[in-house]
Each structure stands twice: as C-alpha cells, then as structure tokens.
Write a protein that holds these residues in place. Structure first.
Motif, PDB file in Angstrom:
ATOM      1  N   ASN A 247       0.757  -1.056  -0.044  1.00 48.40           N
ATOM      2  CA  ASN A 247       0.035   0.001   0.121  1.00 48.40           C
ATOM      3  C   ASN A 247       0.780   1.241   0.079  1.00 48.40           C
ATOM      4  O   ASN A 247       0.573   2.341  -0.595  1.00 48.40           O
ATOM      5  N   MET A 248       1.867   1.137   0.548  1.00 48.66           N
ATOM      6  CA  MET A 248       2.881   2.399   0.766  1.00 48.66           C
ATOM      7  C   MET A 248       3.438   2.633  -0.717  1.00 48.66           C
ATOM      8  O   MET A 248       3.751   3.665  -1.243  1.00 48.66           O
ATOM      9  N   PHE A 249       3.956   1.512  -1.324  1.00 47.30           N
ATOM     10  CA  PHE A 249       4.296   1.536  -2.676  1.00 47.30           C
ATOM     11  C   PHE A 249       3.224   2.275  -3.525  1.00 47.30           C
ATOM     12  O   PHE A 249       3.525   3.352  -4.315  1.00 47.30           O
ATOM     13  N   ALA A 250       1.914   1.682  -3.413  1.00 50.24           N
ATOM     14  CA  ALA A 250       0.846   2.073  -4.370  1.00 50.24           C
ATOM     15  C   ALA A 250       0.598   3.733  -4.045  1.00 50.24           C
ATOM     16  O   ALA A 250       0.358   4.525  -5.111  1.00 50.24           O
ATOM     17  N   SER A 251       0.575   3.979  -2.906  1.00 50.73           N
ATOM     18  CA  SER A 251       0.269   5.525  -2.384  1.00 50.73           C
ATOM     19  C   SER A 251       1.426   6.163  -2.813  1.00 50.73           C
ATOM     20  O   SER A 251       1.074   7.497  -3.410  1.00 50.73           O
ATOM     21  N   SER A 252       2.643   5.771  -2.570  1.00 55.14           N
ATOM     22  CA  SER A 252       3.690   6.619  -3.024  1.00 55.14           C
ATOM     23  C   SER A 252       3.571   7.213  -4.704  1.00 55.14           C
ATOM     24  O   SER A 252       3.641   8.009  -5.266  1.00 55.14           O
ATOM     25  N   GLY A 292      12.364   8.251 -18.331  1.00 57.43           N
ATOM     26  CA  GLY A 292      11.309   8.867 -17.454  1.00 57.43           C
ATOM     27  C   GLY A 292      10.966   7.884 -16.375  1.00 57.43           C
ATOM     28  O   GLY A 292      10.231   8.281 -15.336  1.00 57.43           O
ATOM     29  N   THR A 293      10.877   6.488 -16.804  1.00 57.59           N
ATOM     30  CA  THR A 293      10.323   5.677 -15.752  1.00 57.59           C
ATOM     31  C   THR A 293      11.402   5.414 -14.584  1.00 57.59           C
ATOM     32  O   THR A 293      10.922   5.309 -13.484  1.00 57.59           O
ATOM     33  N   LEU A 294      12.749   5.589 -14.869  1.00 56.80           N
ATOM     34  CA  LEU A 294      13.646   5.638 -13.833  1.00 56.80           C
ATOM     35  C   LEU A 294      13.190   6.920 -12.705  1.00 56.80           C
ATOM     36  O   LEU A 294      13.207   6.725 -11.478  1.00 56.80           O
ATOM     37  N   VAL A 295      12.872   7.941 -13.443  1.00 56.67           N
ATOM     38  CA  VAL A 295      12.939   9.272 -12.747  1.00 56.67           C
ATOM     39  C   VAL A 295      11.583   8.851 -11.783  1.00 56.67           C
ATOM     40  O   VAL A 295      11.287   9.343 -10.463  1.00 56.67           O
ATOM     41  N   PHE A 296      10.697   8.481 -12.524  1.00 60.46           N
ATOM     42  CA  PHE A 296       9.273   8.063 -11.610  1.00 60.46           C
ATOM     43  C   PHE A 296       9.428   7.044 -10.568  1.00 60.46           C
ATOM     44  O   PHE A 296       9.096   7.342  -9.281  1.00 60.46           O
ATOM     45  N   PHE A 302      11.503   7.818  -3.084  1.00 61.26           N
ATOM     46  CA  PHE A 302      11.567   8.835  -1.930  1.00 61.26           C
ATOM     47  C   PHE A 302      10.250   9.038  -1.117  1.00 61.26           C
ATOM     48  O   PHE A 302      10.214   9.156   0.000  1.00 61.26           O
ATOM     49  N   GLY A 303       9.070   8.581  -2.002  1.00 59.93           N
ATOM     50  CA  GLY A 303       7.949   8.594  -1.270  1.00 59.93           C
ATOM     51  C   GLY A 303       7.635   7.712  -0.194  1.00 59.93           C
ATOM     52  O   GLY A 303       7.354   7.979   0.981  1.00 59.93           O
ATOM     53  N   ILE A 304       8.241   6.418  -0.320  1.00 57.47           N
ATOM     54  CA  ILE A 304       8.386   5.277   0.592  1.00 57.47           C
ATOM     55  C   ILE A 304       9.354   6.012   1.646  1.00 57.47           C
ATOM     56  O   ILE A 304       9.292   5.567   2.824  1.00 57.47           O
TER      57      ILE A 304
END
Lengths: 381, 170
Positions: A247-252, A292-296, A302-304
């Motif tokens: 869930n943390m991954f998805a919400s990030s 772009g994918t790497l940046v994402f 960073f969100g996690i």
C-alpha cells in the motif's frame, strides 16, 4: 515482437517490481529506523543485511499457522488474503512511463489505461479496509474487533478529505485518467506547484489510509496489543504486514502521479531530442521512456522513504485527535481548496490555491504572536 | 465470451442476493451483499458504463457497506444467531412478501421482452464524459435538486449526531 506479448511482459514486470520493492521496503524500514535511532540495523544476513527480507519470509512460512478455536475459520483466512489482493490491485492503472516503440507500434508502459483511472484507485483503496475489518472480526477477540472498528471509521473519515483533494486535481486536468493527469504536468509543470494545500491534505490522508504512523491506531500496541492482527501468526500475519508495504508503494506512486509529475522531469524534451538525434528514432524514444520510468521510480522510492521518515519521527495521535483532525481540519480545508481551485480555473489564475496557504500561515503567525506567553516554570529539585 | 461472463455474474448475483436473506449470521449477510454489489458493477462494466461501475463500488461497497459492517459488528458481540420469530411475525412476513410478489408479477406482465435495436446505439454513451454532458445539460435541475436533498440529509445527520453540552465526547 508481438505487442500483446510486450503488454503481458509489462504487466508481469509491474507485478514483480511491486513485490520486490515491497519486500525491500521492510529492509529499508529497519535501516531507516536504525539510522534515525543511531543504530546499525540488520547487518548479519548478506551484505548490509540485504538478505534479511528473504530470511524473514522463510521464518514466517515455517512458524506455526494457528487459528483460534472460536474464530470464524473461513473469514479468518479470507481477511489477510483480501488485504493482499486489494493492495496489489491498485498499481494496475498507474502509468509507469511514456510509450515504448516495438515493431512500429507505440505501447504504453502501463498495465491498463482506463478513462476513470483515479476513481479505480479510489475504489480499490476504499475496499482495502475490508481485509482488516473481516480479519479483526473473525478473530473473535475484543482487541481485534476494536482495531477493526477503528480501521473502518478512520478509513471512511479520511477518504472524504482525500476525495476532495483529488477533485481539485481533476478540476485542473479535466480528466479522470491518470495518464492524462500525468501528461498535463509535462516537463517541470508539476501539480504540486499549483496545489500546495491539496498535496498536504492528500499526503496526510494517504498516511491514514495506509494505517501508517502517526495514524496506525488500528494496531496501536499500547492500547490494543496488536489491534486487528493480535490473533494472527505465521504468513497470515506476514500478509497483513506485507500488504501495508505494498500500500505504501501504491500510494507513493499515486502521489507521484497526481502531484509530482509522474514520469515527467524538467528539460525532458531536450533530453529526448538529444537521444533521438544520437541514437535514432526508435532506440532514442525507448531510452527516453526508460529515463522517465527511472525518474518515476526515484519519486516513488523517495515517497516510501518519506513514509518511513515520518514513522520514526512523529509519535502516534490519540484517537479523538485523529477524528477531529480529519473532520474538523482536513475536510474544511479541502473544500476551501476546491473552491479556490475552481475560482482559479474560472479566472485563469492557476496559482490561486496558494492564497489559502498564505492565509493559513498568516493566521498561524498572528495567533502565535497574540497568544499569552507561557509561564516558564523552573523545575525544583 | 461476454455472454458467459454475463451468465456467471447473473448467477452469482442471484445466489448472493438470496444468501443475504437466508444467512443466519448478519455479518455473512453483509458480506454477501457486498458480493452482490460487485456482480452489479460487473454488469455495468459489460454495458460499457465504467464510471457507474466504479462509483457503485466506491459508494456502496466502499463506504455504505463498511458502515453497515461497522454497526453490525458492534450489535453482534454476543449472540451469533438470531432467535426464531413468533407466529405472528411469520404471518405478517408472509402477507407482506405475498403482496410484494403480486405487485411484481402485475408489473412484469406489461413488460415486452423486445431487445432494443442496435441501430443508432452509441456504445460510448456510458462513459463519464457523456454522462457528465447529459447530467449537466439535459438534467441539470433534477441533479441540483438531488444535491440539495443530500445537503439536507447531511445537516440532519449532523443534528442527530450532535451532543448536548453536558454529554461526554468519545
């Protein structure tokens, strides 16, 4: 290569990467906690403790799988399965990158592109609470039940503010598709620059929806032993804990898509043109997509990390504080944000939501200045 | 393929709808009701109405049923099984059910089993863009009236939930 095969490969890769990142989030969590508390963290299994998650999973599987005698057996098993299922469903609509060119065809780096993507995520998030509720109830334990009930009321309360903060984004982008929202933030034109208040509200609600500290009241150890997973052991407990990391991954990922530009980064057009002129049309385009994918993924990681940072920095809320924050602070602020954003769209002043932030900060400063000075009490020995 | 999905969803929806009524345990009833809502959402998807499908899940399965479950979990701490009803209750239920059945049979008698023609049918009609156009252009007044009704209901809920000054909070 067949485009359908490429799509299947992309789906499998997204599934695998979700699980891999969630697995290593458990390792990162312990390392971040150790760093913040000035310890070493796991360092025995593998280099820097890198094999620790695998050792943990092995341990989880070999522990005794216990079902309490008076528990509702099927629902007891169903609870963690449902938690895991709903956690894994969310990443299906997230655009992980632009398109890749295979055999002259453009294929989106995304499992499915639907025109109601953000609502799909919202629906999956609102279902996430069932795993906790059903598991907590089926345990036939009062502490578990209290944890389940807390999870339910917390999720319902924070879903409202989350939905309202998403509405502000929808007003600006004019689409429910996550890909369209991301493409609207081309280059460095990220939504966070226009939606500061919405970002803060969304992030707070994301913490509450993931049951992360400071909102982990459903499993509050000091009051409820283990909350909804008190009676769980072995891999069923593992699924509950693992679902939290997914869930943390998805919400990030969703936060990165909605507010931080998804796979967009500043000067991306220059990079793409440079790559195309040096590597040719097809390879250049694909390499630009990969960047772009790497940046994402960097944004997601960073969100996690931010989730962990907050967990090991802030103490847990009290339950009435949680409720009054959700209902009395976040929802009115979110409505204010929606109204200001709508006015900004109407008047073509996209920065208008900043007005709310300025007013709030000004009110806070005035309040702090006007408040009577606290008496400093000297401690007697 | 689509036909098989339709029949599967229909059978599952009817089965779980029956189980909602037949289950002894109220929690099981609620869970079957959630399954029913999912089947209905599946039907909406088959009709290419994705927005309706997802909103059905968010509002009913995600919010209303969570609150149902919430309340029933509290009610149901002690006894799992409902006590059997008295004879008077059963007679009343029989009469009410019979009347409902009569009304439904009478209503269904008038229905023609003709399927709508495929010509002039727009498969995109259920998508969110078209739904928004219809709601905010053709049916604006009813839509706004419905939102006023919601507002009144919300104010009423706040009034009911409000505590007197003396009462303890949470």
């Amino acid at each position: 290569m067949d485009p359908l095969l490429v799509k299947a490969l992309i789906i499998i890769a997204i599934f695998g990467i979700t699980l891999l990142i969630a697995t290593y989030s458990t390792w990162a969590e312990r390392k971040v906690a150790a760093f913040i508390q000035d310890r070493n963290g796991p360092n025995r299994a593998g280099w820097g403790g890198l094999l620790q998650p695998i050792a943990d999973a092995g341990k989880m599987f070999f522990k005794e799988d216990f079902i309490p005698a008076s528990a509702n057996k099927w629902l007891f098993i169903f609870g963690p399965s449902l938690a895991m299922l709903t956690a894994l469903m969310a990443s299906a609509v997230i655009p992980f990158g632009d398109t890749i060119l295979v055999g002259g065809q453009e294929i989106q780096v995304q499992a499915i592109e639907v025109n109601i993507g953000i609502l799909y995520v919202f629906g999956v998030v609102s279902l996430g609470v069932y795993g906790i509720m059903i598991g907590g109830w089926a345990s036939n334990n009062k502490f578990s039940l209290l944890g389940a009930v807390r999870a339910a009321s917390q999720n319902i309360s924070y879903e409202l503010a989350m939905g309202l903060s998403i509405i502000a984004i929808l007003l600006m982008s004019g689409s429910l598709s996550i890909r369209a929202i991301v493409e609207g933030q081309h280059g460095g034109n990220w939504n966070i620059l226009y939606q500061p208040l919405g970002f803060i509200i969304f992030l707070t609600c994301a913490f509450a929806e993931c049951n992360r500290t400071p909102f982990d009241l459903p499993e509050c150890e000091t009051e409820l032993i283990g909350g909804y997973h008190t009676e769980y052991s072995s891999m069923k407990l593992g699924f509950y804990l693992f679902a939290e990391y997914i869930n943390m991954f998805a919400s990030s990922a969703v936060t990165a898509c909605l507010f931080l530009g998804g796979f967009n980064y500043p000067f991306m057009d220059d990079v793409r043109n440079g790559l195309i002129s040096s590597l040719g049309d097809v390879t250049g385009h694909n390499v630009a997509t990969a960047i772009g994918t790497l940046v994402f993924f960097a944004k997601i990681l960073f969100g996690i990390f931010f989730f962990m940072w907050v967990r090991w920095t802030l103490p847990r809320f009290r339950y009435d504080q949680l409720m009054s924050l959700g209902w009395k602070a976040l929802i009115p602020l979110a409505i204010l944000n929606v109204v200001l954003t709508a006015a900004g769209v109407l008047l073509e002043m996209r920065w208008l939501p900043w007005l709310a932030v300025i007013v709030i900060v000004a009110v806070a400063i005035v309040q702090a200045a006007m408040a009577p000075k606290k008496q400093l009490r000297t401690q007697r020995v | 393929m689509v036909q098989y999905v339709f029949y599967f969803l229909t059978v599952l929806a009817l089965f779980s709808a029956c189980m909602v009524v037949l289950s002894r345990n109220p929690i099981h009833s609620v869970l079957y009701l959630i399954v029913t809502f999912f089947c209905l959402s599946g039907h909406y998807l088959l009709l290419n109405a994705q927005f309706l499908a997802v909103v059905n899940i968010i509002v009913y399965a995600g919010a209303i049923m969570v609150l149902f479950l919430f309340v029933i979990m509290f009610l149901n701490l002690r006894q799992d099984v409902e006590p059997p009803r008295s004879l008077l209750w059963r007679m009343a239920a029989l009469v009410a059910g019979g009347l409902l059945g009569l009304v439904m049979v009478a209503a269904l008698k008038q229905v023609s089993m003709q399927s709508p023609s495929k010509e002039g049918f727009d498969s995109q009609v259920g998508l969110v863009e078209n739904l928004g156009q219809v709601l905010f252009r053709d049916f604006l007044v009813p839509f706004e009236l419905a939102s006023v009704l919601f507002l009144v209901a919300m104010v009423g809920a706040v009034m009911l939930g409000k505590r007197d000054p003396g009462e303890p909070t949470i």
